[in-house]
Design a protein around this motif. Structure first.
Motif, PDB file in Angstrom:
ATOM      1  N   THR A  43      -8.104   4.949  13.015  1.00 38.53           N
ATOM      2  CA  THR A  43      -8.230   3.677  12.301  1.00 38.53           C
ATOM      3  C   THR A  43      -8.686   2.583  13.260  1.00 38.53           C
ATOM      4  OG1 THR A  43      -6.556   4.376  10.718  1.00 38.53           O
ATOM      5  CG2 THR A  43      -7.027   2.031  10.811  1.00 38.53           C
ATOM      6  N   CYS A  44      -8.211   2.624  14.494  1.00 36.51           N
ATOM      7  CA  CYS A  44      -8.663   1.665  15.508  1.00 36.51           C
ATOM      8  C   CYS A  44     -10.162   1.832  15.746  1.00 36.51           C
ATOM      9  CB  CYS A  44      -7.909   1.875  16.818  1.00 36.51           C
ATOM     10  SG  CYS A  44      -6.127   1.592  16.731  1.00 36.51           S
ATOM     11  N   ARG A  45     -10.626   3.067  15.785  1.00 41.54           N
ATOM     12  CA  ARG A  45     -12.045   3.339  15.998  1.00 41.54           C
ATOM     13  C   ARG A  45     -12.905   2.834  14.833  1.00 41.54           C
ATOM     14  NH1 ARG A  45     -13.755   7.063  19.695  1.00 41.54           N
ATOM     15  NH2 ARG A  45     -12.185   7.729  21.190  1.00 41.54           N
ATOM     16  N   LEU A  46     -12.334   2.732  13.659  1.00 40.70           N
ATOM     17  CA  LEU A  46     -13.030   2.139  12.523  1.00 40.70           C
ATOM     18  C   LEU A  46     -13.011   0.618  12.621  1.00 40.70           C
ATOM     19  CD1 LEU A  46     -14.301   2.324   9.635  1.00 40.70           C
ATOM     20  CD2 LEU A  46     -11.943   2.389   8.765  1.00 40.70           C
ATOM     21  N   LEU A  47     -11.888   0.066  13.006  1.00 40.48           N
ATOM     22  CA  LEU A  47     -11.701  -1.383  13.049  1.00 40.48           C
ATOM     23  C   LEU A  47     -12.482  -2.066  14.177  1.00 40.48           C
ATOM     24  CD1 LEU A  47     -10.093  -3.930  12.086  1.00 40.48           C
ATOM     25  CD2 LEU A  47      -8.395  -3.305  13.801  1.00 40.48           C
ATOM     26  N   LEU A  48     -12.447  -1.504  15.366  1.00 42.49           N
ATOM     27  CA  LEU A  48     -13.029  -2.186  16.526  1.00 42.49           C
ATOM     28  C   LEU A  48     -14.504  -2.542  16.350  1.00 42.49           C
ATOM     29  CD1 LEU A  48     -11.121  -0.333  19.379  1.00 42.49           C
ATOM     30  CD2 LEU A  48     -10.841  -2.723  18.674  1.00 42.49           C
ATOM     31  N   PRO A  49     -15.358  -1.671  15.819  1.00 41.61           N
ATOM     32  CA  PRO A  49     -16.754  -2.082  15.605  1.00 41.61           C
ATOM     33  C   PRO A  49     -16.898  -3.231  14.604  1.00 41.61           C
ATOM     34  CG  PRO A  49     -16.602   0.301  15.650  1.00 41.61           C
ATOM     35  CD  PRO A  49     -15.190  -0.235  15.604  1.00 41.61           C
ATOM     36  N   ARG A  50     -15.991  -3.330  13.626  1.00 40.68           N
ATOM     37  CA  ARG A  50     -16.055  -4.453  12.685  1.00 40.68           C
ATOM     38  C   ARG A  50     -15.655  -5.748  13.382  1.00 40.68           C
ATOM     39  NH1 ARG A  50     -18.122  -0.622  11.701  1.00 40.68           N
ATOM     40  NH2 ARG A  50     -18.062   0.608   9.798  1.00 40.68           N
ATOM     41  N   LEU A  51     -14.717  -5.646  14.331  1.00 38.14           N
ATOM     42  CA  LEU A  51     -14.371  -6.823  15.119  1.00 38.14           C
ATOM     43  C   LEU A  51     -15.501  -7.195  16.074  1.00 38.14           C
ATOM     44  CD1 LEU A  51     -10.576  -6.232  15.747  1.00 38.14           C
ATOM     45  CD2 LEU A  51     -11.656  -7.800  14.120  1.00 38.14           C
ATOM     46  N   GLU A  52     -16.234  -6.219  16.540  1.00 39.88           N
ATOM     47  CA  GLU A  52     -17.444  -6.509  17.333  1.00 39.88           C
ATOM     48  C   GLU A  52     -18.434  -7.296  16.474  1.00 39.88           C
ATOM     49  OE1 GLU A  52     -20.030  -6.376  20.730  1.00 39.88           O
ATOM     50  OE2 GLU A  52     -17.877  -6.016  20.535  1.00 39.88           O
ATOM     51  N   ASN A  53     -18.563  -6.912  15.194  1.00 37.45           N
ATOM     52  CA  ASN A  53     -19.410  -7.679  14.268  1.00 37.45           C
ATOM     53  C   ASN A  53     -18.924  -9.121  14.165  1.00 37.45           C
ATOM     54  OD1 ASN A  53     -20.791  -5.305  13.724  1.00 37.45           O
ATOM     55  ND2 ASN A  53     -19.855  -5.007  11.710  1.00 37.45           N
ATOM     56  N   LEU A  54     -17.607  -9.289  14.068  1.00 28.65           N
ATOM     57  CA  LEU A  54     -17.017 -10.625  13.985  1.00 28.65           C
ATOM     58  C   LEU A  54     -17.356 -11.437  15.236  1.00 28.65           C
ATOM     59  CD1 LEU A  54     -15.010 -12.480  12.336  1.00 28.65           C
ATOM     60  CD2 LEU A  54     -13.226 -11.559  13.828  1.00 28.65           C
ATOM     61  N   TYR A  55     -17.224 -10.806  16.378  1.00 31.39           N
ATOM     62  CA  TYR A  55     -17.491 -11.477  17.652  1.00 31.39           C
ATOM     63  C   TYR A  55     -18.915 -12.033  17.696  1.00 31.39           C
ATOM     64  CZ  TYR A  55     -17.705 -12.012  22.758  1.00 31.39           C
ATOM     65  OH  TYR A  55     -17.848 -12.500  24.032  1.00 31.39           O
ATOM     66  N   HIS A  56     -19.858 -11.265  17.195  1.00 26.89           N
ATOM     67  CA  HIS A  56     -21.262 -11.693  17.221  1.00 26.89           C
ATOM     68  C   HIS A  56     -21.624 -12.597  16.039  1.00 26.89           C
ATOM     69  CE1 HIS A  56     -22.381  -9.425  20.716  1.00 26.89           C
ATOM     70  NE2 HIS A  56     -21.708  -8.392  20.228  1.00 26.89           N
ATOM     71  N   ALA A  57     -20.836 -12.545  14.963  1.00 25.05           N
ATOM     72  CA  ALA A  57     -21.132 -13.357  13.777  1.00 25.05           C
ATOM     73  C   ALA A  57     -20.938 -14.849  14.025  1.00 25.05           C
ATOM     74  CB  ALA A  57     -20.259 -12.904  12.600  1.00 25.05           C
ATOM     75  N   TYR A  58     -20.020 -15.183  14.916  1.00 24.74           N
ATOM     76  CA  TYR A  58     -19.683 -16.587  15.168  1.00 24.74           C
ATOM     77  C   TYR A  58     -19.751 -16.885  16.667  1.00 24.74           C
ATOM     78  CZ  TYR A  58     -17.995 -16.149  10.415  1.00 24.74           C
ATOM     79  OH  TYR A  58     -17.906 -15.898   9.067  1.00 24.74           O
ATOM     80  N   PRO A  59     -20.964 -17.096  17.198  1.00 22.56           N
ATOM     81  CA  PRO A  59     -21.087 -17.357  18.635  1.00 22.56           C
ATOM     82  C   PRO A  59     -20.651 -18.780  19.028  1.00 22.56           C
ATOM     83  CG  PRO A  59     -23.242 -17.443  17.594  1.00 22.56           C
ATOM     84  CD  PRO A  59     -22.266 -17.008  16.532  1.00 22.56           C
ATOM     85  N   GLU A  60     -20.330 -19.597  18.021  1.00 26.11           N
ATOM     86  CA  GLU A  60     -19.934 -20.972  18.281  1.00 26.11           C
ATOM     87  C   GLU A  60     -18.598 -21.030  19.028  1.00 26.11           C
ATOM     88  OE1 GLU A  60     -20.521 -19.552  15.312  1.00 26.11           O
ATOM     89  OE2 GLU A  60     -21.733 -20.831  14.035  1.00 26.11           O
TER      90      GLU A  60
END
Length: 159
Positions: A43-60
């Motif tokens: 489940t962590c392996r599923l979640l972490l790439p989505r959090l990577e998406n979050l990290y790049h979605a808001y560079p502000e």
């Protein structure tokens, strides 16, 4: 699972950076999304790439994402490389942060406000929770919402 609740003060974060340097922080001052994970957790392996998406979605500026791995330094480094993660990650040396946050399951995601109070706790992978976190960041930054999950993602997967 954790016995901490919304409104509780976030505990001190203690660990090692991926280059082996000690890390100590009282989480306050900026909106913080904090995720605890383990290499063997699917489940962590599923979640972490989505959090990577979050990290790049808001560079502000105005928010941060921080991962805390419960494995050895070398195992955590390998996972970061395998999943191509670029957000800041710590290693939870001696499980000091996991103990302070009273974890029983991974992944567990906390959102911590600028005053250092916990405003959200998510356990496992919950697509709705992840999108709610993205909405909160967008509101905080006064910017457009950006979706971070994918249509193929499950609605929920326990940790």
């Amino acid at each position: 699972m954790t016995t901490l609740q919304r409104g509780d003060r976030a505990p001190l974060l203690v660990g090692l950076t991926l280059d082996g340097q000690p890390y100590l922080e009282q989480p306050e001052g900026a909106l913080l999304v904090l995720v605890f994970f383990k290499e063997s957790c699917q489940t962590c392996r599923l979640l972490l790439p989505r959090l990577e998406n979050l990290y790049h979605a808001y560079p502000e500026p105005g928010w941060r994402l921080l991962g805390i791995g419960q494995d050895s330094l070398e195992t955590t480094r390998r996972l970061v490389q395998e999943l191509n993660l670029s957000f800041p990650i710590l290693v939870d040396r001696d499980f000091m942060s996991s103990t302070a946050y009273r974890l029983t399951h991974v992944p567990t995601v906390f959102m911590i406000d600028t005053r250092g109070e916990i405003t959200h706790i998510g356990i496992g992978f919950a697509r709705e929770d992840l999108e709610a976190i993205s909405h909160q960041i967008a509101r905080t930054l006064n910017t457009a919402f950006r979706s971070i999950t994918e249509d193929k993602d499950p609605i929920f997967r326990p940790g």
